[in-house]
Write an enzyme that holds these catalytic residues in place. Structure first.
Site, PDB file in Angstrom:
ATOM      1  N   GLU A  73     -19.264  -4.998  -4.289  1.00 33.44           N
ATOM      2  CA  GLU A  73     -17.916  -5.464  -3.973  1.00 33.44           C
ATOM      3  C   GLU A  73     -17.684  -6.886  -4.482  1.00 33.44           C
ATOM      4  O   GLU A  73     -16.652  -7.176  -5.067  1.00 33.44           O
ATOM      5  CB  GLU A  73     -17.690  -5.403  -2.455  1.00 33.44           C
ATOM      6  CG  GLU A  73     -16.330  -5.881  -1.992  1.00 33.44           C
ATOM      7  CD  GLU A  73     -15.194  -4.919  -2.297  1.00 33.44           C
ATOM      8  OE1 GLU A  73     -14.061  -5.211  -1.873  1.00 33.44           O
ATOM      9  OE2 GLU A  73     -15.413  -3.894  -2.964  1.00 33.44           O
ATOM     10  N   THR A  79      -0.826   0.414 -10.372  1.00 32.41           N
ATOM     11  CA  THR A  79      -2.128  -0.121  -9.961  1.00 32.41           C
ATOM     12  C   THR A  79      -2.950   0.883  -9.177  1.00 32.41           C
ATOM     13  O   THR A  79      -4.128   0.664  -8.938  1.00 32.41           O
ATOM     14  CB  THR A  79      -1.940  -1.433  -9.165  1.00 32.41           C
ATOM     15  OG1 THR A  79      -3.169  -2.160  -9.140  1.00 32.41           O
ATOM     16  CG2 THR A  79      -1.466  -1.146  -7.737  1.00 32.41           C
ATOM     17  N   GLU A  87       0.822  -1.209   0.000  1.00 31.96           N
ATOM     18  CA  GLU A  87       0.000   0.000   0.000  1.00 31.96           C
ATOM     19  C   GLU A  87       0.855   1.258   0.000  1.00 31.96           C
ATOM     20  O   GLU A  87       0.520   2.262  -0.633  1.00 31.96           O
ATOM     21  CB  GLU A  87      -0.945   0.001   1.208  1.00 31.96           C
ATOM     22  CG  GLU A  87      -1.906  -1.170   1.289  1.00 31.96           C
ATOM     23  CD  GLU A  87      -3.020  -1.119   0.263  1.00 31.96           C
ATOM     24  OE1 GLU A  87      -3.070  -0.161  -0.539  1.00 31.96           O
ATOM     25  OE2 GLU A  87      -3.847  -2.054   0.235  1.00 31.96           O
TER      26      GLU A  87
END
Length: 529
Positions: free
Chosen positions: A358, A488, A120
């Protein structure tokens, strides 16, 4: 720039040929759609102004409680994630303010809780800082210095001679969290760290991350090219046999292709593995629903059973396959990618909000096994109408469906993709602003607007969702798919001129005997670069 010497340093081929093109030549946005670009920018500015008022300097805004949270290091993730979008949109005043903030981040400051995700932090901070450096004309070397500062801390996740990094690291003492990681966490650092090598002249960053990807690609897999989800950094071996293009695996496959394009490497392992993974997926995972004949890509579990499930996260793959299909000049991949893109859009079109869930599932000719709960009567009724049913109903500002829609527009020029993006903007404006809050929140249930909101505005709302929407309606020559590779997190990284072909060796990787290994088992030999 120092590209020739750096490319030589990294062992990459630096020659340029008449390059393959990805975008449709002569593409232009029809006049009637152009107001949507301004609409996307307005959502961005409204969101960022609310962030500035209630959460500036913190990671993410809580738009209902008008507060903030710091779960991404506490270094202002939304600011750094937003910077490349500010530059794309021409929001110079906001960028200059963000530049001033980011130039003062001290990544040696211990974040709340101490431990951060290597993945992250890389995709947001290293990627966001370096993309902003490039997009701003390489005028602000402090952005490279800050990317280097955080990468130097993250590099402690590579312990000893382990080629696979640990997924999390404690910044207080530079010790990794000794736990099993996944192929996305280990295989989604290469674009950012290669770019850091390019600008620092230090090949170590790129070498660390590309070696990890090569190691994963060289291991035996349950299906050719399709690495399972879990990998043990201590042993360097897979810890399960679960295959998915969804979360935990997704961006490993994404970066196989994108690394080959960003670097123009003459090492065939990246393209060959990606091409083999796509071929295996078409043969084993590609399914169509019994209602509507919608195309979806299933999962394959540890027992080798097909799970008829999909996810918002996995819907990036249509765009990735479109990019790869054009780079490889493979019309079969392009055609299937467009079908998968339509299947993912179908999950938006079927809900009361016009926003996709989701997670979802479907029934195919080979069954309806999902590995979870049995289908309910309500789900079956929904499936019989829409060709999929919802298994997790929330929307947490995911970009992937709109990401693939962007690629579909830029590669085909079909205006139906503009219509879809415009519909998403309308849905966001109608359903995401919380009545008692500010900006745009997440939803509890995309098929029931009355179910309320989740008190969060994700940093990738700025980096991904709104950038993809803006670029869909922007001049296609701006941030062209022939000039940039997106990480990404949708941070554009400048690519060299394209090669004439990205066919790799021209062969598929053969099947090898596969057995998952227990955690902490003996470490296998590692193939050298």
């Amino acid at each position: 720039m120092r590209l020739p010497s750096i490319l030589t340093l990294l062992g990459l081929c630096s020659y340029a040929l008449a390059g393959v093109t990805v975008q449709k030549p002569g593409l232009a946005v029809p006049a009637k759609y152009k107001s949507n670009r301004d609409a996307a920018e307005k959502i961005f500015v409204t969101s960022y102004n609310a962030y500035k008022e209630f959460a500036f300097g913190h990671d993410e805004l809580l738009p209902i409680s008008k507060s903030f949270e710091d779960d991404l290091g506490g270094w202002g993730a939304s600011i750094v994630d937003a910077m490349s979008t500010m530059l794309v949109m021409g929001l110079d005043d906001l960028f200059n303010e963000a530049l001033n903030f980011s130039s003062q981040i001290d990544f040696n400051t211990i974040p709340a809780g101490g431990t951060v995700s290597v993945f992250e932090t890389t995709i947001r901070f290293v990627g966001g800082l370096l993309s902003s450096y490039e997009l701003s004309g390489e005028q602000h070397p402090i952005l490279v210095q800050k990317a280097k500062q955080v990468a130097d801390k993250l590099a402690f996740s590579y312990v000893g001679d382990n080629v696979i990094n640990f997924g999390h690291i404690d910044f207080s003492d530079n010790t990794p969290d000794i736990a099993v990681t996944n192929i996305a966490e280990a295989g989604t650092l290469s674009l950012e760290w290669f770019t850091l090598s390019k600008f620092t002249g230090n090949a170590t960053y790129g070498d660390l991350t590309s070696k990890a990807v090569e190691h994963i690609a060289n291991l035996a897999t349950p299906l050719p090219g399709l690495a399972p989800q879990l990998i043990d950094p201590t042993s360097g071996q897979f810890a399960d046999a679960y295959i998915t293009w969804g979360g935990g695996s997704d961006s490993y496959f994404e970066y196989l292709l994108k690394y080959a394009r960003l670097t123009n490497t003459n090492n065939n392992i990246f393209i060959d593995t990606w091409k083999t993974a796509v071929d295996s997926s078409i043969k084993n995972l590609l399914k169509t629903s019994t209602v509507g004949n919608h195309a979806y890509l299933a999962d394959r579990d540890d027992q080798g059973l097909i799970r008829h499930i999909g996810s918002h996260l996995a819907c990036f793959l249509a765009g990735n396959w479109l990019l790869g299909g054009h780079l490889l000049k493979n019309q079969t991949i392009i055609n299937i990618a467009l079908e998968l893109n339509d299947g993912c859009w179908n999950t938006y079109a079927g809900t009361a909000t016009g926003i996709g869930p989701e997670d979802f599932a479907f029934i195919s000719s080979d069954g309806n096994f999902t590995g979870g709960d049995a289908i309910t009567a309500d789900q079956l009724a929904f499936y019989n109408q829409h060709g999929y049913y919802i298994t997790s109903s929330d929307y947490i500002q995911r970009p992937e469906v709109l990401e693939s829609n962007f690629y579909a527009w830029r590669t085909t020029g079909d205006t139906k993709y503009l219509d879809r993006a415009a519909a998403a903007i309308a849905s966001f404006n109608k359903f995401l602003p919380p009545p008692d809050g500010v900006a745009f929140a997440c939803l509890n249930d995309v098929n029931d607007p009355a179910a309320g909101f989740i008190d969060l505005m994700e940093s990738f709302w700025f980096a991904e969702v709104l950038k993809y929407l803006y670029l869909t309606f922007d001049d296609p020559g701006h941030i062209s798919l022939d000039d940039y590779v997106f990480n990404t997190e949708c941070h554009p990284l400048k690519a060299p001129p394209a090669l004439n072909s990205y066919a790799g060796s021209g062969t598929l990787i053969p099947q090898k005997p596969f057995t998952p290994h227990p955690v902490g088992g003996p470490r296998p030999a590692i193939s050298p670069i």
